[in-house]
Design a protein around this motif. Structure first.
Motif, mmCIF file in Angstrom:
data_model
loop_
_atom_site.group_PDB
_atom_site.id
_atom_site.type_symbol
_atom_site.label_atom_id
_atom_site.label_comp_id
_atom_site.label_asym_id
_atom_site.label_seq_id
_atom_site.Cartn_x
_atom_site.Cartn_y
_atom_site.Cartn_z
ATOM 1 N N ARG A 2 -17.981 27.764 11.758
ATOM 2 C CA ARG A 2 -17.780 28.684 12.883
ATOM 3 C C ARG A 2 -18.992 28.579 13.799
ATOM 4 N NH1 ARG A 2 -13.035 31.693 13.669
ATOM 5 N NH2 ARG A 2 -12.157 32.211 11.667
ATOM 6 N N TYR A 3 -18.743 28.672 15.105
ATOM 7 C CA TYR A 3 -19.803 28.515 16.084
ATOM 8 C C TYR A 3 -19.851 29.726 17.010
ATOM 9 C CZ TYR A 3 -19.232 23.791 14.389
ATOM 10 O OH TYR A 3 -19.121 22.694 13.565
ATOM 11 N N ALA A 31 -24.209 24.212 21.942
ATOM 12 C CA ALA A 31 -23.545 25.083 22.918
ATOM 13 C C ALA A 31 -22.726 24.253 23.906
ATOM 14 C CB ALA A 31 -24.569 25.944 23.651
ATOM 15 N N ALA A 32 -23.287 23.153 24.384
ATOM 16 C CA ALA A 32 -22.581 22.299 25.336
ATOM 17 C C ALA A 32 -21.309 21.720 24.717
ATOM 18 C CB ALA A 32 -23.508 21.178 25.811
ATOM 19 N N LEU A 33 -21.402 21.267 23.468
ATOM 20 C CA LEU A 33 -20.223 20.712 22.794
ATOM 21 C C LEU A 33 -19.186 21.787 22.493
ATOM 22 C CD1 LEU A 33 -22.067 18.337 20.308
ATOM 23 C CD2 LEU A 33 -20.566 17.619 22.192
ATOM 24 N N ALA A 34 -19.646 22.998 22.179
ATOM 25 C CA ALA A 34 -18.734 24.083 21.804
ATOM 26 C C ALA A 34 -17.996 24.677 22.997
ATOM 27 C CB ALA A 34 -19.505 25.180 21.071
ATOM 28 N N VAL A 95 -14.794 28.736 17.669
ATOM 29 C CA VAL A 95 -15.882 29.085 18.590
ATOM 30 C C VAL A 95 -15.639 30.497 19.113
ATOM 31 C CG1 VAL A 95 -17.067 28.437 20.728
ATOM 32 C CG2 VAL A 95 -16.132 26.657 19.222
ATOM 33 N N ASP A 96 -16.663 31.347 19.023
ATOM 34 C CA ASP A 96 -16.490 32.755 19.396
ATOM 35 C C ASP A 96 -16.006 32.939 20.831
ATOM 36 O OD1 ASP A 96 -18.913 32.107 20.672
ATOM 37 O OD2 ASP A 96 -20.047 33.743 19.730
ATOM 38 N N LEU A 97 -16.433 32.106 21.754
ATOM 39 C CA LEU A 97 -15.993 32.203 23.153
ATOM 40 C C LEU A 97 -14.474 32.115 23.252
ATOM 41 C CD1 LEU A 97 -16.536 32.088 26.270
ATOM 42 C CD2 LEU A 97 -16.622 29.598 25.970
#
Length: 145
Positions: A2-3, A31-34, A95-97
């Protein structure tokens, strides 16, 4: 895995244990990849997102070294090489976003369907994912967020 990118960048194993990510550049790369899990990111785009206006002299080599460090932290299969770049081997809901967006959309639909109790629960779950400014580990994150 999880990210989290809704605040400082984080990674957790499936059983919830935090993964040590190290320095700011490593967190910026994750962050960029996620931002778009499962999609390829061109090396040039990743360099811009990680280093902003101050890339290193050998930016492609520095990016390769950073990817190698990220693979050691997350596991070798977490970051895959693709034509001209890299991708995070993850689903959007990892990913939380993207979980936030899904929960907010479901909450909005529940409210429109006349179920405010369900909507409130979904929206509370979505808001609980926020831990600070989104993408805070990326240079120029305010514009992206």
């Amino acid at each position: 895995m999880r990210y989290g990118i809704l605040g400082t960048t984080q990674a957790h194993t499936d059983d919830g244990r935090p993964v040590a990510l190290g320095g700011a550049r490593l967190r910026a790369l994750l962050a960029a990849l996620a931002l778009h899990p499962g999609r390829g990111h061109a090396s040039g785009t990743l360099i811009d997102l990680v280093w902003g206006d101050e890339p290193p002299a050998d930016a492609p080599g520095a990016l390769q070294a950073l990817v190698a460090r990220l693979r050691r932290a997350l596991g070798t299969g977490a970051v895959e090489s693709v034509a001209g770049g890299y991708r995070l081997d993850a689903r959007p809901d990892d990913v939380d976003l993207h979980r936030f967006q899904r929960l907010a959309d479901e909450g909005e639909r529940s409210l429109a369907d006349g179920d405010p109790v369900k909507a409130a629960g979904l929206l509370e779950d979505a808001l609980a994912l926020w831990r600070g400014p989104a993408l805070s580990d990326l240079p120029g994150h305010e514009a992206l967020a």
